[in-house]
Design an enzyme around this catalytic site. Sequence first.
Site, PDB file in Angstrom:
ATOM      1  N   GLY A 179      -0.933  -8.125 -67.180  1.00 18.38           N
ATOM      2  CA  GLY A 179       0.166  -7.511 -67.916  1.00 18.38           C
ATOM      3  C   GLY A 179       1.157  -6.823 -66.995  1.00 18.38           C
ATOM      4  O   GLY A 179       1.639  -7.371 -66.008  1.00 18.38           O
ATOM      5  N   ALA A 415      22.723 -31.882 -49.888  1.00  8.68           N
ATOM      6  CA  ALA A 415      21.670 -31.126 -49.210  1.00  8.68           C
ATOM      7  C   ALA A 415      22.142 -30.645 -47.840  1.00  8.68           C
ATOM      8  O   ALA A 415      21.763 -29.563 -47.383  1.00  8.68           O
ATOM      9  CB  ALA A 415      20.416 -31.988 -49.073  1.00  8.68           C
TER      10      ALA A 415
END
Length: 524
Positions: A179, A415
């Site tokens: 959590g 790229a």
Amino acid sequence: MHDREHRGQWSAAERLEELSLIKQAARHGDPLATERQHAKGKLTAHERIELLLDEGSFTEVEMLRRHRATGFGLEKKRPYTDGVITGWGTVHGRTVFVYAHDFRIFGGALGEAHAQKIHKIMDMAMAAGAPLVSLNDGAGARIQEGVSALAGYGGIFQRNTKASGVIPQISVMLGPCAGGAAYSPALTDFVFMVRDIAQMFITGPDVVKAVTGEEISQNDLGGADVHATASGVAHFAYDDVRACMEDVRHLLSLLPSNNRELPPRVPSGDPADRRTDRLLDVVPEDPSRVYDIRAVIEEITDDGDYFEVHPGWATNVVCALSRLDGEVVGIVANQPASFAGVLDIDASEKAARFVQFCDAFNIPLITLIDVPGFLPGVDQEHNGIIRRGAKLLYAYCNATVPRISLVLRKAYGGAYIVMDSRSIGTDLALAWPSNEIAVMGAEGAANVIFRREIAASDDPDATRAQKIKEYQAELMHPYYAAERGLIDDVIDPRDTRGALVRALSMLRSKQADLPCRKHGNPPQ
């Protein structure tokens, strides 16, 4: 311990004796709880801090803090420290702040007092301008304290965010963190995990089974190897705590204390102008042959030493911290040994975050380019290669630290642009004579440009081969980009280390300002 009702009548010696007993109890805790921790193969919070910090350097803060919560029996159990050890010490003689969850007390769960201790040490780290290391081994929010515990997490998250890019933040995962306990590490710069004893997940196996019907163990859901290779949440994974702490210490030695300082320089016995002859053998001239880019990094860096970040995730790009002539540098390099060094979603995000970190902490960037393009495919497109690949483009364009790029072999298409090309602002663009900078490979280009001629030819294969050679000669020769000012120099590979060291020296006093703005809005 003496009767507290008569404390006003105590002598100084009695008061000091009481103080000693209280601190001893706070420091050592419940012996049975310590035994249980050791039986799990886990060290106590103090033992972990001793591994992290220089011997005898730790100063603890708020050792005597206790919670004031009531209900569910809490008022009867008020141990000192409230389950978290906070303070500061040194690593290689430089100040570092630390907090460590103490699993022996409330399972390391966070309550109001516990959170306030962490808030204070985070504020102190920011005020002092020193790194913060968290040693995480907590069971999440202390359920008995309800929303007060949740608010405590909010205060930690807010401080993580404010400290981002101001001081280095390192999270070391040494137990199960679920959590809210998993979100603070995710906001920090680096996450270290120890196998078998550490896990991270938002919802644990029991909740997963209840909601989806899937059965899975804690390690398979959120263990060190899962996060170091699949999710990318963890940057490093280790088999034991001691090896982990040694690397945390090593990482800290490469980082500045804050964003107003330069990384620490160390004298280097490796000559700045050392020839890198081995590079001629390491990198094959044939652009289709693979090699390990880490051999190039070893050859150009001081004594071949580098510290790779995220070594197990998105392996088609290598990100590493190292030194050149004693100066810390960040290296981003395509990895031909993994998926031919192609850029994909994970590689783009990995490199982008690393570039942003280096830029935030004044670490110059060296980019080694050997990239055939972005990975094509339906999955890549549908999962957002455009916006996620743009993160790397944004990170480079936004970076103001010294930037040097070096094209080793292939540099094709978008790229090439993304990998810190001249057009997006690199300070110095270098290349080897083996460079091939183009929109695409010669074969693909020839198939597009000369499609009709090839189709109409009596010998299509021979015509295709001829046109490929023509394209290579016209647009892909090693000096094409240099002739147009897109490459500053084509260098002998054997001079690579010396060229990079000279460039870094020249750029050391670089000044660059971004437009006046609150902050940018990078692609998500």
